[in-house]
Design an enzyme around this catalytic site. Sequence first.
Site, PDB file in Angstrom:
ATOM      1  N   SER A  24       0.867  -1.183   0.000  1.00 15.20           N
ATOM      2  CA  SER A  24       0.000   0.000   0.000  1.00 15.20           C
ATOM      3  C   SER A  24       0.900   1.228   0.000  1.00 15.20           C
ATOM      4  O   SER A  24       2.068   1.143   0.417  1.00 15.20           O
ATOM      5  CB  SER A  24      -0.864  -0.012   1.274  1.00 15.20           C
ATOM      6  OG  SER A  24      -1.460   1.242   1.485  1.00 15.20           O
TER       7      SER A  24
ATOM      8  N   TYR B  66      -2.433  -1.076  10.592  1.00 12.58           N
ATOM      9  CA  TYR B  66      -2.403  -1.321   9.144  1.00 12.58           C
ATOM     10  C   TYR B  66      -1.121  -0.758   8.515  1.00 12.58           C
ATOM     11  O   TYR B  66      -0.424  -1.457   7.767  1.00 12.58           O
ATOM     12  CB  TYR B  66      -3.642  -0.687   8.497  1.00 12.58           C
ATOM     13  CG  TYR B  66      -3.756  -0.902   7.014  1.00 12.58           C
ATOM     14  CD1 TYR B  66      -4.183  -2.124   6.504  1.00 12.58           C
ATOM     15  CD2 TYR B  66      -3.452   0.112   6.114  1.00 12.58           C
ATOM     16  CE1 TYR B  66      -4.303  -2.329   5.134  1.00 12.58           C
ATOM     17  CE2 TYR B  66      -3.571  -0.083   4.742  1.00 12.58           C
ATOM     18  CZ  TYR B  66      -3.997  -1.299   4.256  1.00 12.58           C
ATOM     19  OH  TYR B  66      -4.114  -1.503   2.904  1.00 12.58           O
TER      20      TYR B  66
HETATM   21  P1  NAD Z   1     -11.443  -6.559   0.247  1.00 11.43           P
HETATM   22  O1  NAD Z   1     -11.956  -6.416   1.630  1.00 11.43           O
HETATM   23  O2  NAD Z   1     -12.358  -6.322  -0.908  1.00 11.43           O
HETATM   24  O3  NAD Z   1     -10.755  -7.989   0.038  1.00 11.43           O
HETATM   25  C1  NAD Z   1      -9.983  -8.593   1.035  1.00 11.43           C
HETATM   26  C2  NAD Z   1     -10.212 -10.093   0.951  1.00 11.43           C
HETATM   27  O4  NAD Z   1      -9.381 -10.719   1.948  1.00 11.43           O
HETATM   28  C3  NAD Z   1     -11.663 -10.486   1.265  1.00 11.43           C
HETATM   29  O5  NAD Z   1     -12.159 -11.384   0.291  1.00 11.43           O
HETATM   30  C4  NAD Z   1     -11.564 -11.140   2.637  1.00 11.43           C
HETATM   31  O6  NAD Z   1     -12.553 -12.146   2.867  1.00 11.43           O
HETATM   32  C5  NAD Z   1     -10.163 -11.725   2.580  1.00 11.43           C
HETATM   33  N1  NAD Z   1      -9.611 -12.015   3.919  1.00 11.43           N
HETATM   34  C6  NAD Z   1      -9.703 -11.270   5.039  1.00 11.43           C
HETATM   35  N2  NAD Z   1      -9.120 -11.911   6.073  1.00 11.43           N
HETATM   36  C7  NAD Z   1      -8.632 -13.070   5.587  1.00 11.43           C
HETATM   37  C8  NAD Z   1      -7.929 -14.160   6.160  1.00 11.43           C
HETATM   38  N3  NAD Z   1      -7.616 -14.181   7.463  1.00 11.43           N
HETATM   39  N4  NAD Z   1      -7.589 -15.210   5.376  1.00 11.43           N
HETATM   40  C9  NAD Z   1      -7.922 -15.225   4.053  1.00 11.43           C
HETATM   41  N5  NAD Z   1      -8.598 -14.227   3.454  1.00 11.43           N
HETATM   42  C10 NAD Z   1      -8.949 -13.157   4.219  1.00 11.43           C
HETATM   43  O7  NAD Z   1     -10.200  -5.535   0.184  1.00 11.43           O
HETATM   44  P2  NAD Z   1      -9.186  -5.172  -0.983  1.00 11.43           P
HETATM   45  O8  NAD Z   1      -9.161  -3.689  -1.070  1.00 11.43           O
HETATM   46  O9  NAD Z   1      -9.410  -5.960  -2.195  1.00 11.43           O
HETATM   47  O10 NAD Z   1      -7.818  -5.596  -0.270  1.00 11.43           O
HETATM   48  C11 NAD Z   1      -6.890  -6.500  -0.846  1.00 11.43           C
HETATM   49  C12 NAD Z   1      -5.486  -6.038  -0.445  1.00 11.43           C
HETATM   50  O11 NAD Z   1      -5.219  -4.763  -1.027  1.00 11.43           O
HETATM   51  C13 NAD Z   1      -5.268  -5.882   1.059  1.00 11.43           C
HETATM   52  O12 NAD Z   1      -4.015  -6.409   1.414  1.00 11.43           O
HETATM   53  C14 NAD Z   1      -5.275  -4.373   1.247  1.00 11.43           C
HETATM   54  O13 NAD Z   1      -4.532  -3.960   2.352  1.00 11.43           O
HETATM   55  C15 NAD Z   1      -4.659  -3.923  -0.060  1.00 11.43           C
HETATM   56  N6  NAD Z   1      -4.918  -2.518  -0.389  1.00 11.43           N
HETATM   57  C16 NAD Z   1      -6.192  -2.080  -0.617  1.00 11.43           C
HETATM   58  C17 NAD Z   1      -6.393  -0.734  -0.901  1.00 11.43           C
HETATM   59  C18 NAD Z   1      -7.761  -0.161  -1.164  1.00 11.43           C
HETATM   60  O14 NAD Z   1      -7.914   1.078  -1.207  1.00 11.43           O
HETATM   61  N7  NAD Z   1      -8.799  -0.980  -1.345  1.00 11.43           N
HETATM   62  C19 NAD Z   1      -5.297   0.168  -0.960  1.00 11.43           C
HETATM   63  C20 NAD Z   1      -4.025  -0.342  -0.728  1.00 11.43           C
HETATM   64  C21 NAD Z   1      -3.834  -1.682  -0.447  1.00 11.43           C
END
Ligand code: NAD
Length: 267
Positions: free
Chosen positions: A152, A165
Amino acid sequence: MANERVVLITGGAKGIGLACARRFTGQKAKVIIADMDEIAGNAAAHDLSTEADAVLFVHCDVSDLLSVRNLFAQIRSSFGRLDVLVNNAGVVAAGNILSLELDDYDHVMGINLRGSFLVAREAAKQMVAQIETEQDSNRTYLSQYAIINMSSVNAVMAIADQLAYVTTKGGLNQMTKAMALTLAPYGIRVNAVGPGSVNTDILKAVADNPDAKQKILSRTPLGHIAEPDEIAGIVQFLASADASYITGQCLYADGGRLALNYTVEPA
Ligand code: NAD
């Protein structure tokens, strides 16, 4: 690059992980979605499966050692190999240094950092075992093997109220570098992607609030919140032979945020 690569995506049931799964199935890779969310995971696997290839959903809590071992046992019995890991599962919890509860700190650490380590460790051992037994130098030269950690912009910037985080994402960037150094001699590349704000459930509370959304856009020179596929494309690139000389890096896809001091001029 061979089309039949086996790709594991943690947190692949929704959001960025699901967009990655869609990209890799589009390349005719064999895809495993590992996620805690059984309903969304099964639905994703059903939607993405084709007549020729089934996408495998495995219920997995990445923070749990036995759950991760079970995941890899299923990958071995179904496909016998692993070529790409997208280490993507992640969660957030509100709290700053004065307010964050220990349980919330442990929860975020457990999934984002311990979970990333547990899955990457199994994946790295599996890949190294394949490389050593196959002695297939072509695969190495073609950058068959890749690990992509979902970091991130918060690896290098901070949100006070997301102490846990931002700490995990900073740690994940260092884990990326240390892994890249160990695995380079095998031809396994390890990189990270550092998104800014992406339109997924994690961002929902902020994106659905007009004032909060305006604040995000005031820090986003490209003027929009990213769609998950804009991040998945970078993951696909880092897993491809076009990225054959990149390892140990975090590639930021943040709409220009890291370049911006202060805020975007109002339109
Ligand atoms: P999201 O909530 O849509 O998806 C996250 C997924 O991880 C979900 O399907 C959830 O069920 C799964 N998950 C949660 N805990 C888990 C566990 N213990 N074991 C297995 N699966 C688990 O969120 P996203 O935005 O798609 O996030 C994906 C990645 O991207 C994360 O690492 C997040 O930190 C990173 N990220 C997201 C953003 C943003 O703005 N959305 C920005 C930077 C980084």
